[in-house]
Design a protein around this motif. Sequence first.
Motif, PDB file in Angstrom:
ATOM      1  N   GLY A  26     -10.277 -11.159   4.635  1.00  0.00           N
ATOM      2  CA  GLY A  26     -10.756  -9.938   4.001  1.00  0.00           C
ATOM      3  C   GLY A  26      -9.770  -9.385   2.996  1.00  0.00           C
ATOM      4  O   GLY A  26      -8.554  -9.451   3.202  1.00  0.00           O
ATOM      5  N   GLY A  27     -10.318  -8.855   1.904  1.00  0.00           N
ATOM      6  CA  GLY A  27      -9.447  -8.275   0.893  1.00  0.00           C
ATOM      7  C   GLY A  27     -10.096  -8.257  -0.469  1.00  0.00           C
ATOM      8  O   GLY A  27     -11.218  -8.732  -0.657  1.00  0.00           O
ATOM      9  N   THR A  28      -9.379  -7.709  -1.424  1.00  0.00           N
ATOM     10  CA  THR A  28      -9.904  -7.560  -2.780  1.00  0.00           C
ATOM     11  C   THR A  28      -9.431  -8.661  -3.717  1.00  0.00           C
ATOM     12  O   THR A  28      -9.830  -8.701  -4.877  1.00  0.00           O
ATOM     13  N   GLY A  68     -15.038 -10.257  -1.105  1.00  0.00           N
ATOM     14  CA  GLY A  68     -14.310  -9.711   0.037  1.00  0.00           C
ATOM     15  C   GLY A  68     -13.710 -10.755   0.960  1.00  0.00           C
ATOM     16  O   GLY A  68     -13.287 -10.427   2.072  1.00  0.00           O
ATOM     17  N   GLY A 115      -4.613  -8.166   4.025  1.00  0.00           N
ATOM     18  CA  GLY A 115      -4.516  -9.077   2.892  1.00  0.00           C
ATOM     19  C   GLY A 115      -3.169  -8.980   2.204  1.00  0.00           C
ATOM     20  O   GLY A 115      -2.574  -9.988   1.808  1.00  0.00           O
ATOM     21  N   CYS A 116      -2.666  -7.752   2.075  1.00  0.00           N
ATOM     22  CA  CYS A 116      -1.360  -7.531   1.463  1.00  0.00           C
ATOM     23  C   CYS A 116      -0.258  -8.171   2.305  1.00  0.00           C
ATOM     24  O   CYS A 116       0.674  -8.786   1.775  1.00  0.00           O
ATOM     25  N   GLU A 157      -3.571  -5.958  -4.105  1.00  0.00           N
ATOM     26  CA  GLU A 157      -4.413  -6.061  -2.917  1.00  0.00           C
ATOM     27  C   GLU A 157      -4.532  -4.709  -2.216  1.00  0.00           C
ATOM     28  O   GLU A 157      -3.544  -4.042  -1.937  1.00  0.00           O
ATOM     29  N   GLU A 158      -5.779  -4.315  -1.935  1.00  0.00           N
ATOM     30  CA  GLU A 158      -6.040  -3.011  -1.329  1.00  0.00           C
ATOM     31  C   GLU A 158      -6.152  -3.074   0.191  1.00  0.00           C
ATOM     32  O   GLU A 158      -6.032  -2.056   0.873  1.00  0.00           O
ATOM     33  N   ASN A 159      -6.400  -4.271   0.726  1.00  0.00           N
ATOM     34  CA  ASN A 159      -6.518  -4.432   2.171  1.00  0.00           C
ATOM     35  C   ASN A 159      -5.129  -4.637   2.784  1.00  0.00           C
ATOM     36  O   ASN A 159      -4.407  -5.555   2.385  1.00  0.00           O
ATOM     37  N   GLY A 174     -10.873 -12.583   0.555  1.00  0.00           N
ATOM     38  CA  GLY A 174      -9.471 -12.216   0.669  1.00  0.00           C
ATOM     39  C   GLY A 174      -8.543 -13.351   1.058  1.00  0.00           C
ATOM     40  O   GLY A 174      -8.975 -14.481   1.321  1.00  0.00           O
TER      41      GLY A 174
END
Length: 280
Positions: free
Chosen positions: A242-244, A235, A44-45, A39-41, A237
Amino acid sequence: MRVINVEEISKNIKEMCIEANYYLSDDMKNALYKAAEQEENPLGCQILNQLKENLDIAGAEQIPICQDTGMAVVFAEVGQDVHIEGGSLTDAINKGVHDGYVEGYLRKSVVNDPFIRENTKDNTPAVIHYSIVPGENIKLTVAPKGFGSENMSRVFMLKPADGMEGAVNAIVSAVREAGPNACPPVVVGVGIGGTFEKAALMAKQALTRPVGAHSEFPSIKAMEEEVLEKVNNLGIGAAGLGGTVTALAVNINTYPTHIAGLPVAVNMCCHVNRHAVRTL
């Protein structure tokens, strides 16, 4: 001919109901841990790590992973060389569900009539799907299904001319419209072909396939990967914030269909994609 007593079936169903609700299967747990790494956000992580912590607490304390312990869905693959003694197989499965939900202190979420809505107080009856297979064993899959994600299910009766592109667009649109309501990250079960009800059943069964196990057909495997990429590009997430990582997997089952139709069913499940499997 092998003989199996109904008491053995009830005992295993009881244990599987508790197991599926207390512990996430290894494939789902690994997928969730991998998602937290990818996860890049940052938000979200953070949410994915909280979900991981929730899993650890549930297992250690032996409490449900989620407060919605679902309606019990059972797939029973019965060997044609098996004789069941001591009573009805359906009654035995429902007794196991009763015992599992009562003794495991799992939330009872089933009402006895869609409109009267009086709680049955033991989470029965289960939704049971039977199939007769070769051999002398009974394979049981218990998949408790929560309704946050179940309510986001869709069936599209597409035209044959819509083809694979139309099916991909339909699946992605179902996830997009579900947004946060299906408690992402989700597993997307898809059934394509057959009839209205066959597609829906295949979509449900697809959720029990281990994460990372793709269709045996190369074109469908490629379709699973394409849909997963497009869904994660939405997106949405984790928790819809939101997130990848919106989906952990897309599992597609197919079946021959009529010349005039292209049924596509989508059955989503949240990150608590519960399933326990045993062979008796």
